[in-house]
Motif scaffolding. Structure first.
Motif, PDB file in Angstrom:
ATOM      1  N   UNK A  48       1.342  -1.474   0.410  1.00  0.00           N
ATOM      2  CA  UNK A  48      -0.050  -0.333  -0.089  1.00  0.00           C
ATOM      3  C   UNK A  48       0.853   1.517   0.004  1.00  0.00           C
ATOM      4  N   UNK A  49       0.202   2.517  -0.273  1.00  0.00           N
ATOM      5  CA  UNK A  49       1.012   3.333  -0.262  1.00  0.00           C
ATOM      6  C   UNK A  49       0.881   4.996   0.598  1.00  0.00           C
ATOM      7  N   UNK A  50       0.714   4.365   1.798  1.00  0.00           N
ATOM      8  CA  UNK A  50       1.021   5.933   2.898  1.00  0.00           C
ATOM      9  C   UNK A  50       1.659   6.505   3.608  1.00  0.00           C
ATOM     10  N   UNK A  51       1.592   7.280   4.070  1.00  0.00           N
ATOM     11  CA  UNK A  51       2.837   7.628   4.524  1.00  0.00           C
ATOM     12  C   UNK A  51       3.245   6.784   5.876  1.00  0.00           C
ATOM     13  N   UNK A  52       4.973   6.915   5.620  1.00  0.00           N
ATOM     14  CA  UNK A  52       5.718   6.058   6.263  1.00  0.00           C
ATOM     15  C   UNK A  52       5.868   4.487   5.654  1.00  0.00           C
ATOM     16  N   UNK A  53       4.864   3.817   4.153  1.00  0.00           N
ATOM     17  CA  UNK A  53       5.092   3.047   4.056  1.00  0.00           C
ATOM     18  C   UNK A  53       6.837   2.831   3.559  1.00  0.00           C
ATOM     19  N   UNK A  54       6.915   1.355   3.953  1.00  0.00           N
ATOM     20  CA  UNK A  54       7.642   0.573   3.766  1.00  0.00           C
ATOM     21  C   UNK A  54       7.683  -0.024   2.015  1.00  0.00           C
ATOM     22  N   UNK A  55       9.009   0.361   1.656  1.00  0.00           N
ATOM     23  CA  UNK A  55       9.240  -0.471  -0.105  1.00  0.00           C
ATOM     24  C   UNK A  55      10.433  -1.197   0.142  1.00  0.00           C
ATOM     25  N   UNK A  56      10.404  -2.396  -0.008  1.00  0.00           N
ATOM     26  CA  UNK A  56      10.682  -4.038  -0.373  1.00  0.00           C
ATOM     27  C   UNK A  56      11.876  -3.894  -1.748  1.00  0.00           C
ATOM     28  N   UNK A  57      12.281  -4.263  -1.973  1.00  0.00           N
ATOM     29  CA  UNK A  57      13.315  -4.783  -3.125  1.00  0.00           C
ATOM     30  C   UNK A  57      12.348  -5.773  -3.495  1.00  0.00           C
ATOM     31  N   UNK A  58      13.166  -5.710  -4.683  1.00  0.00           N
ATOM     32  CA  UNK A  58      11.959  -7.665  -5.669  1.00  0.00           C
ATOM     33  C   UNK A  58      13.045  -8.428  -5.159  1.00  0.00           C
ATOM     34  N   UNK A  59      12.759  -9.532  -5.437  1.00  0.00           N
ATOM     35  CA  UNK A  59      13.315 -11.088  -4.928  1.00  0.00           C
ATOM     36  C   UNK A  59      14.475 -10.535  -6.592  1.00  0.00           C
ATOM     37  N   UNK A  60      15.220 -11.059  -6.512  1.00  0.00           N
ATOM     38  CA  UNK A  60      15.658 -11.936  -8.029  1.00  0.00           C
ATOM     39  C   UNK A  60      16.947 -10.102  -8.243  1.00  0.00           C
ATOM     40  N   UNK A  68      17.803  -2.299 -22.045  1.00  0.00           N
ATOM     41  CA  UNK A  68      17.126  -2.472 -21.319  1.00  0.00           C
ATOM     42  C   UNK A  68      17.769  -2.939 -20.322  1.00  0.00           C
ATOM     43  N   UNK A  69      17.014  -3.170 -18.489  1.00  0.00           N
ATOM     44  CA  UNK A  69      17.028  -4.469 -18.329  1.00  0.00           C
ATOM     45  C   UNK A  69      15.587  -5.153 -17.190  1.00  0.00           C
ATOM     46  N   UNK A  70      15.859  -5.866 -17.366  1.00  0.00           N
ATOM     47  CA  UNK A  70      14.308  -6.105 -16.920  1.00  0.00           C
ATOM     48  C   UNK A  70      14.324  -6.551 -15.838  1.00  0.00           C
ATOM     49  N   UNK A  71      13.117  -6.984 -14.988  1.00  0.00           N
ATOM     50  CA  UNK A  71      13.133  -7.699 -13.792  1.00  0.00           C
ATOM     51  C   UNK A  71      11.481  -9.043 -13.723  1.00  0.00           C
ATOM     52  N   UNK A  76       0.511 -11.353  -7.268  1.00  0.00           N
ATOM     53  CA  UNK A  76       0.322 -12.170  -6.303  1.00  0.00           C
ATOM     54  C   UNK A  76      -1.184 -12.127  -5.546  1.00  0.00           C
ATOM     55  N   UNK A  77      -2.030 -12.090  -4.267  1.00  0.00           N
ATOM     56  CA  UNK A  77      -3.439 -11.883  -4.194  1.00  0.00           C
ATOM     57  C   UNK A  77      -2.522 -10.886  -3.438  1.00  0.00           C
ATOM     58  N   UNK A  78      -3.783  -9.443  -3.604  1.00  0.00           N
ATOM     59  CA  UNK A  78      -4.041  -8.391  -3.309  1.00  0.00           C
ATOM     60  C   UNK A  78      -3.235  -7.312  -3.898  1.00  0.00           C
ATOM     61  N   UNK A  79      -3.103  -5.818  -3.868  1.00  0.00           N
ATOM     62  CA  UNK A  79      -2.705  -4.745  -4.772  1.00  0.00           C
ATOM     63  C   UNK A  79      -1.022  -4.633  -4.241  1.00  0.00           C
ATOM     64  N   UNK A  80      -0.657  -4.003  -5.121  1.00  0.00           N
ATOM     65  CA  UNK A  80       1.121  -4.114  -4.997  1.00  0.00           C
ATOM     66  C   UNK A  80       1.537  -2.691  -6.244  1.00  0.00           C
ATOM     67  N   UNK A  81       2.572  -1.857  -4.724  1.00  0.00           N
ATOM     68  CA  UNK A  81       2.573  -0.703  -6.314  1.00  0.00           C
ATOM     69  C   UNK A  81       4.033  -0.912  -6.431  1.00  0.00           C
ATOM     70  N   UNK A  82       4.588  -0.859  -7.726  1.00  0.00           N
ATOM     71  CA  UNK A  82       6.257  -0.282  -7.906  1.00  0.00           C
ATOM     72  C   UNK A  82       6.695   0.585  -7.966  1.00  0.00           C
ATOM     73  N   UNK A  83       7.945   0.667  -8.098  1.00  0.00           N
ATOM     74  CA  UNK A  83       8.756   2.212  -7.886  1.00  0.00           C
ATOM     75  C   UNK A  83      10.705   1.478  -8.581  1.00  0.00           C
ATOM     76  N   UNK A  84      11.285   1.973  -9.182  1.00  0.00           N
ATOM     77  CA  UNK A  84      12.025   2.565  -8.817  1.00  0.00           C
ATOM     78  C   UNK A  84      13.053   3.218  -7.967  1.00  0.00           C
ATOM     79  N   UNK A  85      13.802   2.536  -7.233  1.00  0.00           N
ATOM     80  CA  UNK A  85      14.291   3.621  -6.130  1.00  0.00           C
ATOM     81  C   UNK A  85      16.437   3.374  -6.351  1.00  0.00           C
ATOM     82  N   UNK A  86      17.044   4.572  -6.074  1.00  0.00           N
ATOM     83  CA  UNK A  86      18.164   4.810  -6.604  1.00  0.00           C
ATOM     84  C   UNK A  86      19.136   5.341  -5.163  1.00  0.00           C
TER      85      UNK A  86
END
Length: 86
Positions: A48-60, A68-71, A76-86
């Motif tokens: 989920x996206x809300x204040x204090x959200x913990x973003x985890x690295x996608x495995x692999x 082009x980089x691809x991963x 899975x079940x439920x919603x999921x949001x993604x982003x790139x982080x430097x």
């Protein structure tokens, strides 16, 4: 009178251009891709996206193909949001 101004490149502020993250769903997987010049970025996800959200690295690790980089992540079940982080 005519005034002449010059601007040298070393005087210019750097311009930040974030990489574009693309996604394609196939079967039970999501394939994310972004340009290889952004190799220092990590694909992260959160339930989920809300204040204090913990973003985890996608495995692999991303794979490099034709500048082009691809991963891949599984759908899975439920919603999921993604982003790139430097």
């Amino acid at each position: 009178t005519t005034e002449i101004y010059t601007l040298s490149l070393h005087d210019a502020l750097p311009i930040y251009i974030p990489p574009t993250l693309s996604m394609q769903a196939t079967g039970g997987t999501l394939t994310f891709s972004w340009p290889s010049w952004a190799s220092g970025y990590t694909l992260k996800s959160a339930a989920s996206i809300s204040p204090g959200t913990v973003w985890n690295a996608v495995p692999g690790s991303p794979a490099l193909t034709n500048a082009t980089l691809s991963q891949i992540d599984t759908i899975g079940t439920g919603a999921k949001s993604y982003r790139l982080v430097k």
